[in-house]
Design a protein around this motif. Sequence first.
Motif, PDB file in Angstrom:
ATOM      1  N   MET B  26       0.840  -1.209   0.000  1.00 34.67           N
ATOM      2  CA  MET B  26       0.000   0.000   0.000  1.00 34.67           C
ATOM      3  C   MET B  26       0.872   1.254   0.000  1.00 34.67           C
ATOM      4  O   MET B  26       0.522   2.259  -0.620  1.00 34.67           O
ATOM      5  CB  MET B  26      -0.954  -0.007   1.194  1.00 34.67           C
ATOM      6  CG  MET B  26      -2.035  -1.073   1.050  1.00 34.67           C
ATOM      7  SD  MET B  26      -3.263  -1.023   2.369  1.00 34.67           S
ATOM      8  CE  MET B  26      -4.359   0.244   1.709  1.00 34.67           C
ATOM      9  N   LEU B  31      -0.870   4.051  -2.303  1.00 38.59           N
ATOM     10  CA  LEU B  31      -2.286   4.065  -1.916  1.00 38.59           C
ATOM     11  C   LEU B  31      -2.492   4.851  -0.628  1.00 38.59           C
ATOM     12  O   LEU B  31      -3.540   5.475  -0.436  1.00 38.59           O
ATOM     13  CB  LEU B  31      -2.795   2.634  -1.713  1.00 38.59           C
ATOM     14  CG  LEU B  31      -2.567   1.654  -2.868  1.00 38.59           C
ATOM     15  CD1 LEU B  31      -3.213   0.314  -2.545  1.00 38.59           C
ATOM     16  CD2 LEU B  31      -3.136   2.212  -4.173  1.00 38.59           C
ATOM     17  N   ILE B  32      -1.512   4.775   0.254  1.00 43.58           N
ATOM     18  CA  ILE B  32      -1.624   5.461   1.544  1.00 43.58           C
ATOM     19  C   ILE B  32      -0.277   6.083   1.906  1.00 43.58           C
ATOM     20  O   ILE B  32       0.748   5.736   1.337  1.00 43.58           O
ATOM     21  CB  ILE B  32      -2.018   4.493   2.690  1.00 43.58           C
ATOM     22  CG1 ILE B  32      -0.984   3.346   2.807  1.00 43.58           C
ATOM     23  CG2 ILE B  32      -3.406   3.920   2.482  1.00 43.58           C
ATOM     24  CD1 ILE B  32      -1.134   2.506   4.071  1.00 43.58           C
ATOM     25  N   TYR B  40      -3.211   7.119   8.873  1.00 43.71           N
ATOM     26  CA  TYR B  40      -2.840   7.090   7.460  1.00 43.71           C
ATOM     27  C   TYR B  40      -3.738   7.985   6.621  1.00 43.71           C
ATOM     28  O   TYR B  40      -4.945   8.032   6.845  1.00 43.71           O
ATOM     29  CB  TYR B  40      -2.894   5.657   6.914  1.00 43.71           C
ATOM     30  CG  TYR B  40      -1.826   4.800   7.545  1.00 43.71           C
ATOM     31  CD1 TYR B  40      -0.556   4.743   6.990  1.00 43.71           C
ATOM     32  CD2 TYR B  40      -2.077   4.120   8.734  1.00 43.71           C
ATOM     33  CE1 TYR B  40       0.453   4.000   7.589  1.00 43.71           C
ATOM     34  CE2 TYR B  40      -1.070   3.378   9.342  1.00 43.71           C
ATOM     35  CZ  TYR B  40       0.188   3.320   8.773  1.00 43.71           C
ATOM     36  OH  TYR B  40       1.183   2.610   9.377  1.00 43.71           O
ATOM     37  N   THR B  41      -3.117   8.648   5.657  1.00 41.59           N
ATOM     38  CA  THR B  41      -3.859   9.391   4.641  1.00 41.59           C
ATOM     39  C   THR B  41      -4.064   8.478   3.439  1.00 41.59           C
ATOM     40  O   THR B  41      -3.129   7.802   3.014  1.00 41.59           O
ATOM     41  CB  THR B  41      -3.071  10.642   4.211  1.00 41.59           C
ATOM     42  OG1 THR B  41      -3.030  11.562   5.302  1.00 41.59           O
ATOM     43  CG2 THR B  41      -3.717  11.321   3.001  1.00 41.59           C
ATOM     44  N   TRP B  42      -5.291   8.446   2.936  1.00 40.18           N
ATOM     45  CA  TRP B  42      -5.567   7.711   1.697  1.00 40.18           C
ATOM     46  C   TRP B  42      -5.272   8.633   0.524  1.00 40.18           C
ATOM     47  O   TRP B  42      -5.912   9.677   0.373  1.00 40.18           O
ATOM     48  CB  TRP B  42      -7.038   7.280   1.653  1.00 40.18           C
ATOM     49  CG  TRP B  42      -7.360   6.201   2.626  1.00 40.18           C
ATOM     50  CD1 TRP B  42      -7.703   6.372   3.937  1.00 40.18           C
ATOM     51  CD2 TRP B  42      -7.400   4.793   2.383  1.00 40.18           C
ATOM     52  NE1 TRP B  42      -7.935   5.143   4.523  1.00 40.18           N
ATOM     53  CE2 TRP B  42      -7.759   4.160   3.592  1.00 40.18           C
ATOM     54  CE3 TRP B  42      -7.159   3.996   1.256  1.00 40.18           C
ATOM     55  CZ2 TRP B  42      -7.896   2.780   3.710  1.00 40.18           C
ATOM     56  CZ3 TRP B  42      -7.297   2.615   1.379  1.00 40.18           C
ATOM     57  CH2 TRP B  42      -7.652   2.017   2.586  1.00 40.18           C
ATOM     58  N   GLY B  46      -5.594   4.987  -3.661  1.00 40.92           N
ATOM     59  CA  GLY B  46      -6.071   4.143  -2.566  1.00 40.92           C
ATOM     60  C   GLY B  46      -7.518   4.435  -2.230  1.00 40.92           C
ATOM     61  O   GLY B  46      -8.309   3.517  -1.953  1.00 40.92           O
ATOM     62  N   LEU B  47      -7.864   5.713  -2.256  1.00 43.13           N
ATOM     63  CA  LEU B  47      -9.237   6.075  -1.896  1.00 43.13           C
ATOM     64  C   LEU B  47     -10.240   5.484  -2.883  1.00 43.13           C
ATOM     65  O   LEU B  47     -11.359   5.131  -2.513  1.00 43.13           O
ATOM     66  CB  LEU B  47      -9.382   7.611  -1.828  1.00 43.13           C
ATOM     67  CG  LEU B  47     -10.699   8.096  -1.250  1.00 43.13           C
ATOM     68  CD1 LEU B  47     -10.880   7.616   0.185  1.00 43.13           C
ATOM     69  CD2 LEU B  47     -10.796   9.611  -1.300  1.00 43.13           C
ATOM     70  N   LEU B  50     -10.894   2.094  -1.587  1.00 45.14           N
ATOM     71  CA  LEU B  50     -11.705   2.165  -0.373  1.00 45.14           C
ATOM     72  C   LEU B  50     -13.161   2.467  -0.703  1.00 45.14           C
ATOM     73  O   LEU B  50     -14.089   1.844  -0.174  1.00 45.14           O
ATOM     74  CB  LEU B  50     -11.140   3.245   0.565  1.00 45.14           C
ATOM     75  CG  LEU B  50     -11.806   3.331   1.940  1.00 45.14           C
ATOM     76  CD1 LEU B  50     -11.434   2.117   2.784  1.00 45.14           C
ATOM     77  CD2 LEU B  50     -11.407   4.610   2.671  1.00 45.14           C
ATOM     78  N   LEU B 149      -2.805  -0.540   7.759  1.00 46.03           N
ATOM     79  CA  LEU B 149      -4.243  -0.425   8.023  1.00 46.03           C
ATOM     80  C   LEU B 149      -4.807  -1.655   8.699  1.00 46.03           C
ATOM     81  O   LEU B 149      -5.969  -1.695   9.056  1.00 46.03           O
ATOM     82  CB  LEU B 149      -4.973  -0.149   6.719  1.00 46.03           C
ATOM     83  CG  LEU B 149      -4.751   1.306   6.318  1.00 46.03           C
ATOM     84  CD1 LEU B 149      -4.997   1.493   4.857  1.00 46.03           C
ATOM     85  CD2 LEU B 149      -5.655   2.204   7.146  1.00 46.03           C
ATOM     86  N   SER B 447     -11.687  -0.541   5.856  1.00 51.10           N
ATOM     87  CA  SER B 447     -10.300  -0.293   5.462  1.00 51.10           C
ATOM     88  C   SER B 447      -9.455  -1.568   5.644  1.00 51.10           C
ATOM     89  O   SER B 447      -8.500  -1.799   4.906  1.00 51.10           O
ATOM     90  CB  SER B 447      -9.694   0.878   6.237  1.00 51.10           C
ATOM     91  OG  SER B 447     -10.066   0.880   7.591  1.00 51.10           O
TER      92      SER B 447
END
Lengths: 569, 569
Positions: B26, B31-32, B40-42, B46-47, B50, B149, B447
């Motif tokens: 990831m 992705l993060i 973690y920031t997406w 990555g978002l 999700l 995550l 997540s």
Amino acid sequence: MRTSNLLIATLKETPADAEIVSHQLMLRAGLIRRLASGLYTWLPLGLRVLRKTEAIVREEMNRAGAQEVLMPSVQPAELWQESGRWEQYGPELLRIIDRHQRDFCYGPTHEEVITDLVRQEIRSYKQLPINLYQIQTKFRDEIRPRFGLMRAREFLMKDAYSFHLDQASLQDTYDTMYQTYSRIFERIGLNYRAVLADTGSIGGNASHEFHVLASSGEDAIAFSNQSDYAANVELAQTLPPASPRAAASETMQSVDTPQKHTIDELSEFLKLPAERCLKTLLVEGAEKNTVVALVVRGDHDLNEIKAEKHPLVAAPLTFATPEKVREVCGANIGSIGPRGLDIPVIVDFAAAHVADFVCGANEDEKHLIGVNWGRDLPEPETADLRNVQAGDPSPDGNGTLEIARGIEVGHIFQLGEKYSNKLNAVVLTETGQSQVMTMGCYGIGVSRVVAAAIEQNHDERGIVWPQSIAPFEVVLIPVNAHKSQRVRDKAEQVYQQLLEAGVDVLIDDRGLRPGVAFADWDLIGVPHRLILGERGLDNGVIEYKHRASGDGAEFSFDSLLDEIKQRLA
Amino acid sequence: MRTSNLLIATLKETPADAEIVSHQLMLRAGLIRRLASGLYTWLPLGLRVLRKTEAIVREEMNRAGAQEVLMPSVQPAELWQESGRWEQYGPELLRIIDRHQRDFCYGPTHEEVITDLVRQEIRSYKQLPINLYQIQTKFRDEIRPRFGLMRAREFLMKDAYSFHLDQASLQDTYDTMYQTYSRIFERIGLNYRAVLADTGSIGGNASHEFHVLASSGEDAIAFSNQSDYAANVELAQTLPPASPRAAASETMQSVDTPQKHTIDELSEFLKLPAERCLKTLLVEGAEKNTVVALVVRGDHDLNEIKAEKHPLVAAPLTFATPEKVREVCGANIGSIGPRGLDIPVIVDFAAAHVADFVCGANEDEKHLIGVNWGRDLPEPETADLRNVQAGDPSPDGNGTLEIARGIEVGHIFQLGEKYSNKLNAVVLTETGQSQVMTMGCYGIGVSRVVAAAIEQNHDERGIVWPQSIAPFEVVLIPVNAHKSQRVRDKAEQVYQQLLEAGVDVLIDDRGLRPGVAFADWDLIGVPHRLILGERGLDNGVIEYKHRASGDGAEFSFDSLLDEIKQRLA
């Protein structure tokens, strides 16, 4: 959807603690419930509205080329210390200590976090510009949460942050966001204005607030009746009158005005309109130990923001004490005027345009009448010192100003290097040099938009949703269905027909008395209502009612779908 | 979407602090990004994953008749005090003090808040059952956040809560949720098992965990190779052997076994397989000051959960001290056996099935060999005391058990009246009596599903997304497009053609060298890749590669859309 599978939680009574109409109606229509001060649960009906609003915001942000991210709601103190805001931000910042005694906060905004991300991920000018946004829960620990979702503590926000190599690129994205916000509020179907906002130290046309017009709004907005011009009343400029001042026609004389200290008292006593009576106000000067006289028309309000921006005037604006007034003018505050003063006199454009005016005589309980600039005292130094009024010419030269109240639901702002400097967010330029990025930020209070939509769109029976964010577009009410198999069958058939056509329809299968059901749907505010009963069936028709206009109609079953589609289009 | 408008942030190096493959990939695939420990920031790519995962969960919950709500993340302490959890919950509960010194927490779960809502809104049995869910950010202040995550502090969760008049209704909704969860993980395309879970004090088949199978999983899962049966290894039952025990063929005798205290040592010394050597363990009895002997085969592990559930055994399971062992058996722990003891002896089903076995002689450094139940000592009291092993018969009678590791991504639970009792959540029954509601709760770590999907689906080159949640379904890579107008034009045409057909396609317009671009897309794991270059254009074809199988193909431009649609279907 069927009501049997939907929590309908309408209330007959208006909750006592709900002060404004959107808060009252959101509770009564069963859209939200209070958990604690400033904390609300979205019930299923309300969440549908919130999600539709969110979807419009997301679509338009994506269309504008912004990229969606999702940052943590809990932020480490270190970044806020780096920006200096850990100390500056007041008690509205909800500070949190974790199990290891480290400091965090529940983010009210994400400038620090996004700048930290971008300084790590963006290294080259080639990666710029970039505009990142999220739609996320925020927390602001309001001292007195009130007005429901209008000033809640936990709320849903769309916040975007753009990064640029130079001001021209920032301006470009800023303009795109201006247009995007306009599209968003247009698509939602709100009467809104993009309002010039105060930019503090940054200057330029670098900030706009987006206001939904509603009589309950906290801010007064001045806007042109013929152009896009709009500004907060306190920021809207007044123009010098275009016509020349009338010639003097009276002789100046001093009159006794015993106990007449206010404009109203004076105007009534002298039988002269307030606009002929000039107000003189003594304030501290920009230079130490100086005072300055400000003069505005009796029917105008001094605009303190404008006054304190004048180079001769001290900021923040500070009125002279009565003792100082007597020392400088030789009279009490209610009897002073601009004539014969040995201090700078700054006169508002409109006040400088009055002939044969009244002003204090600088002698207790006396005023001068028939006074004229350029004759009885010098032609004055003029400035824009007052609030605009309805009917004033629009500062952009197009039309005249109207004034309405607005609810701020969006804000776009050219931040410049405020955060990127503090956090040293740099990129390499084409020539290989390191350069601090320049930033913009763009917010929409998504949950606030829902409340503002109600403030603008309701009547005595309840909410009148704009169709774009209504919880459902159409509600179908079978009348006395429990007594009639034929009504049940036909209602089911119509429901399926509408569903298959992609109509966002709800069927009310609760079996309530028609009056009770109708009152619920008036309160909840679904735009289009279909009523199916025995009588209609006998006549081969279904009854239609439009929530906003109250207009009714009858549709044959053959034409039903076309009629509905036409109204939804 | 075009890569020029998408933050692609792949990393060549594996970040040092990422311990498991999903965390590594990831980060590497961009992705993060880590903000702070467990936060973690997406990023945009990555978002997308999700949101696709979230959408599948939402669709299936809605299909099951559950209603979506959104509760505040910040919860008042008062409700947690009412349920008793304010004191019970450990330091994983992130406690917050607001500006007015009132206690709150960042919700790790919402039983209290939903029960408070329902006790206010639901008054009658007619409104039951109801199943309310939300998809929301939660916080658990893990002492040592790790695995990205997989065990983050802030995470996205779907949590649902159902309310019922009686157990039958709860069971009904529970079954629906079981099916819904199965649909969700099937739609996502994961190899999963619904695993019987320990229900603590509630009992019954009232809890299932949903595990994604992956070698890195924290839990060992036993599941049938022929049926839906699955359970945590510690909970899976063993059955008594179906065949009769073999007849005794040896004579019991005592042998010296100096310093042979473990099964391995004994088995090697006696040249007998471990399954012939029985282990005897002394534990405290349920009655005060008693001890009980437990006997399992040498190649089996005692299951402490099963053992402590035996009515004669004390819970929690407590092993007798060496002093106590000597007092009761007259020997050290390595030399004890079930023969001649004056205490209860409970023998595992499998151990009771062994003929001619070895056990301690209750004399230091001696064992008995050729021992037989019913001859040398009484036929034993038997019980299920051990962990299952691969190859054991499935407890449901269908097939044999396999064992794999699993990652828990969902949990459904019949709560009963645990919270509704504490919070006095009652409804009026048909006869007008007040009755406490019974509850179920149903969680999915949204997540965590994303991370688990990667644990299950990756290879040495990167992620191999299930198509349903891939950030994009198709990536189109024009090769050396900067040198060829014809490649650019054709790529744009193909891109538009796919977009118009509703294909979720990304065009890589970064102009990277082909090898670099291919490595990026292998890492990011987009399922279908199209490569367009001069050579292909010369031959009228576009190159295709399937990420999962590595299979390649060439499509003519005429057949391209059909070929892609076929592979996406």
